[in-house]
Design an enzyme around this catalytic site. Structure first.
Site, PDB file in Angstrom:
ATOM      1  N   ASP A  93      -7.214  -8.576  -4.060  1.00 30.52           N
ATOM      2  CA  ASP A  93      -7.151  -7.133  -3.814  1.00 30.52           C
ATOM      3  C   ASP A  93      -7.610  -6.365  -5.051  1.00 30.52           C
ATOM      4  O   ASP A  93      -6.897  -6.324  -6.058  1.00 30.52           O
ATOM      5  CB  ASP A  93      -5.730  -6.716  -3.443  1.00 30.52           C
ATOM      6  CG  ASP A  93      -5.627  -5.224  -3.144  1.00 30.52           C
ATOM      7  OD1 ASP A  93      -6.675  -4.600  -2.892  1.00 30.52           O
ATOM      8  OD2 ASP A  93      -4.506  -4.696  -3.144  1.00 30.52           O
ATOM      9  N   ASP A 134       0.849  -1.190   0.000  1.00 33.97           N
ATOM     10  CA  ASP A 134       0.000   0.000   0.000  1.00 33.97           C
ATOM     11  C   ASP A 134       0.894   1.254   0.000  1.00 33.97           C
ATOM     12  O   ASP A 134       1.828   1.347  -0.785  1.00 33.97           O
ATOM     13  CB  ASP A 134      -0.946  -0.060   1.212  1.00 33.97           C
ATOM     14  CG  ASP A 134      -2.059   0.966   1.187  1.00 33.97           C
ATOM     15  OD1 ASP A 134      -3.109   0.672   0.588  1.00 33.97           O
ATOM     16  OD2 ASP A 134      -1.878   2.054   1.756  1.00 33.97           O
ATOM     17  N   TRP A 135       0.633   2.234   0.861  1.00 32.22           N
ATOM     18  CA  TRP A 135       1.435   3.449   0.878  1.00 32.22           C
ATOM     19  C   TRP A 135       2.888   3.192   1.259  1.00 32.22           C
ATOM     20  O   TRP A 135       3.783   3.979   0.926  1.00 32.22           O
ATOM     21  CB  TRP A 135       0.826   4.499   1.813  1.00 32.22           C
ATOM     22  CG  TRP A 135       0.162   5.607   1.058  1.00 32.22           C
ATOM     23  CD1 TRP A 135      -1.166   5.751   0.798  1.00 32.22           C
ATOM     24  CD2 TRP A 135       0.807   6.731   0.443  1.00 32.22           C
ATOM     25  NE1 TRP A 135      -1.396   6.885   0.050  1.00 32.22           N
ATOM     26  CE2 TRP A 135      -0.201   7.513  -0.177  1.00 32.22           C
ATOM     27  CE3 TRP A 135       2.129   7.146   0.342  1.00 32.22           C
ATOM     28  CZ2 TRP A 135       0.082   8.675  -0.873  1.00 32.22           C
ATOM     29  CZ3 TRP A 135       2.408   8.317  -0.365  1.00 32.22           C
ATOM     30  CH2 TRP A 135       1.386   9.062  -0.961  1.00 32.22           C
ATOM     31  N   HIS A 157      -6.679  -7.102   0.543  1.00 33.79           N
ATOM     32  CA  HIS A 157      -5.698  -6.016   0.449  1.00 33.79           C
ATOM     33  C   HIS A 157      -4.640  -6.135   1.538  1.00 33.79           C
ATOM     34  O   HIS A 157      -3.462  -5.904   1.292  1.00 33.79           O
ATOM     35  CB  HIS A 157      -6.421  -4.674   0.550  1.00 33.79           C
ATOM     36  CG  HIS A 157      -5.516  -3.491   0.399  1.00 33.79           C
ATOM     37  ND1 HIS A 157      -4.834  -3.212  -0.769  1.00 33.79           N
ATOM     38  CD2 HIS A 157      -5.161  -2.507   1.274  1.00 33.79           C
ATOM     39  CE1 HIS A 157      -4.111  -2.110  -0.618  1.00 33.79           C
ATOM     40  NE2 HIS A 157      -4.284  -1.676   0.620  1.00 33.79           N
ATOM     41  N   TRP A 180     -12.644   4.679  -2.555  1.00 33.03           N
ATOM     42  CA  TRP A 180     -11.922   4.713  -1.281  1.00 33.03           C
ATOM     43  C   TRP A 180     -11.445   6.129  -0.963  1.00 33.03           C
ATOM     44  O   TRP A 180     -11.552   6.594   0.172  1.00 33.03           O
ATOM     45  CB  TRP A 180     -10.754   3.743  -1.346  1.00 33.03           C
ATOM     46  CG  TRP A 180      -9.727   3.897  -0.271  1.00 33.03           C
ATOM     47  CD1 TRP A 180      -8.411   4.145  -0.439  1.00 33.03           C
ATOM     48  CD2 TRP A 180      -9.927   3.805   1.147  1.00 33.03           C
ATOM     49  NE1 TRP A 180      -7.776   4.223   0.765  1.00 33.03           N
ATOM     50  CE2 TRP A 180      -8.678   4.014   1.756  1.00 33.03           C
ATOM     51  CE3 TRP A 180     -11.046   3.576   1.940  1.00 33.03           C
ATOM     52  CZ2 TRP A 180      -8.515   4.006   3.135  1.00 33.03           C
ATOM     53  CZ3 TRP A 180     -10.882   3.562   3.332  1.00 33.03           C
ATOM     54  CH2 TRP A 180      -9.628   3.770   3.911  1.00 33.03           C
TER      55      TRP A 180
END
Length: 298
Positions: free
Chosen positions: A247, A120-121, A276, A161
């Site tokens: 995901d 993710d980030w 995810h 999101w």
């Protein structure tokens, strides 16, 4: 930088399930960053970077597997998350300021021979930092992550999101992680993900993150990420993908990176079971994939 930096009370983190790690803290140019530092201090570092809206708790089942293999596992809480400080306004956060905080952290610890593990980030920050500072890294493992430039069409799931994060009247981190995982989190696990945010005032960083993803070709971060991709397209060091099979946000990103990054050629890329948050669904297979990659380097 904001004149109001919030610090989650330690009482919020008492008796967390499966999180026995001693806290460590570092000033990163204003706010204080928390991190886990587990395993032999002379081991090569495995840097585990979380994403949205999680913290180092996400890696709680992976850290012991990697440290038991002789690696020094370092898992920071990004600013705005976990036990780290939380600037109180959405406008206090930008892609670049997160890069600055992470860079200060890595450089003050003087980490070298790093194996990056990111999702993710954690991937948006870690991949760019590795591309800009390749001399510090041995290898990269990406699970459900990407380095977007704004030149690609973002999936509808991401657009929904982003709108939710910015505008929803509630932002229940524990429920979000539960929804993004295949398995059902326990009440104690959901409480651990809610713990960093005792009120809405602490959630500015979590609400800001989705809107900071470069989604258009003229985004403020686009040029820096394009430059990072030029570096990654010359990356010969091992590059492994361990995406999950469920995901909707990052699906297909593994194949994209395998095709563009030379170090991905010939690696045993794997698809793990999970949503995810694959660290919740397949933590041990994920950690073993990391250990196996490092073993092949030695």
């Amino acid at each position: 930088m904001t004149d109001r930096i919030l610090r989650t009370p330690d009482s919020q983190f008492e008796r967390l399930l499966d999180y026995p790690f001693e806290p460590n803290y570092m000033d990163v140019g204003g706010p204080r960053m928390h991190y886990v530092d587990d395993g032999p201090t002379d081991g090569d570092p495995v840097l585990m970077l979380h994403g949205e809206p999680t913290w180092s708790y996400l890696y709680r089942h992976m850290i012991p597997v990697c440290s038991a293999a002789g690696h020094r596992v370092i898992a920071p809480d990004l600013i705005g998350f976990g036990k780290s400080d939380k600037p109180s306004r959405v406008s206090d956060y930008s892609y670049q300021v997160h890069m600055d905080w992470l860079g200060e952290f890595i450089e003050r610890l003087d980490l070298k021979r790093i194996t990056l593990v990111c999702q993710d980030w954690g991937s948006l920050l870690g991949l760019r930092y590795a591309a800009e500072n390749p001399e510090r890294f041995r290898a990269i493992v990406v699970g459900n992550g990407m380095l977007p430039t704004g030149d690609q069409t973002m999936p509808k799931a991401f657009q929904l999101w982003k709108a939710f994060a910015l505008y929803s009247p509630v932002f229940p981190a524990g429920r979000i992680v539960d929804t993004g995982s295949f398995r059902k989190l326990s009440p104690d696990e959901r409480r651990a993900y809610d713990a960093p945010f005792p009120s809405r005032h602490y959630k500015a960083g979590a609400r800001a993150f989705p809107a900071l993803v470069p989604a258009t070709p003229n985004d403020p971060a686009t040029e820096a990420n394009r430059r990072a991709w030029k570096s990654l397209e010359k990356w010969e060091k091992p590059f492994l993908t361990t995406f999950s099979n469920g995901d909707p946000v990052t699906r297909g990103g593994d194949r994209y990176m395998q095709e563009r990054i030379p170090g991905a050629k010939g690696q045993p890329h794997t698809t793990l079971k999970g949503g995810h948050f694959l660290q919740e669904d397949s933590p041990v297979p994920f950690a073993r994939a990391v250990n196996d990659l490092i073993a092949r380097l030695d």
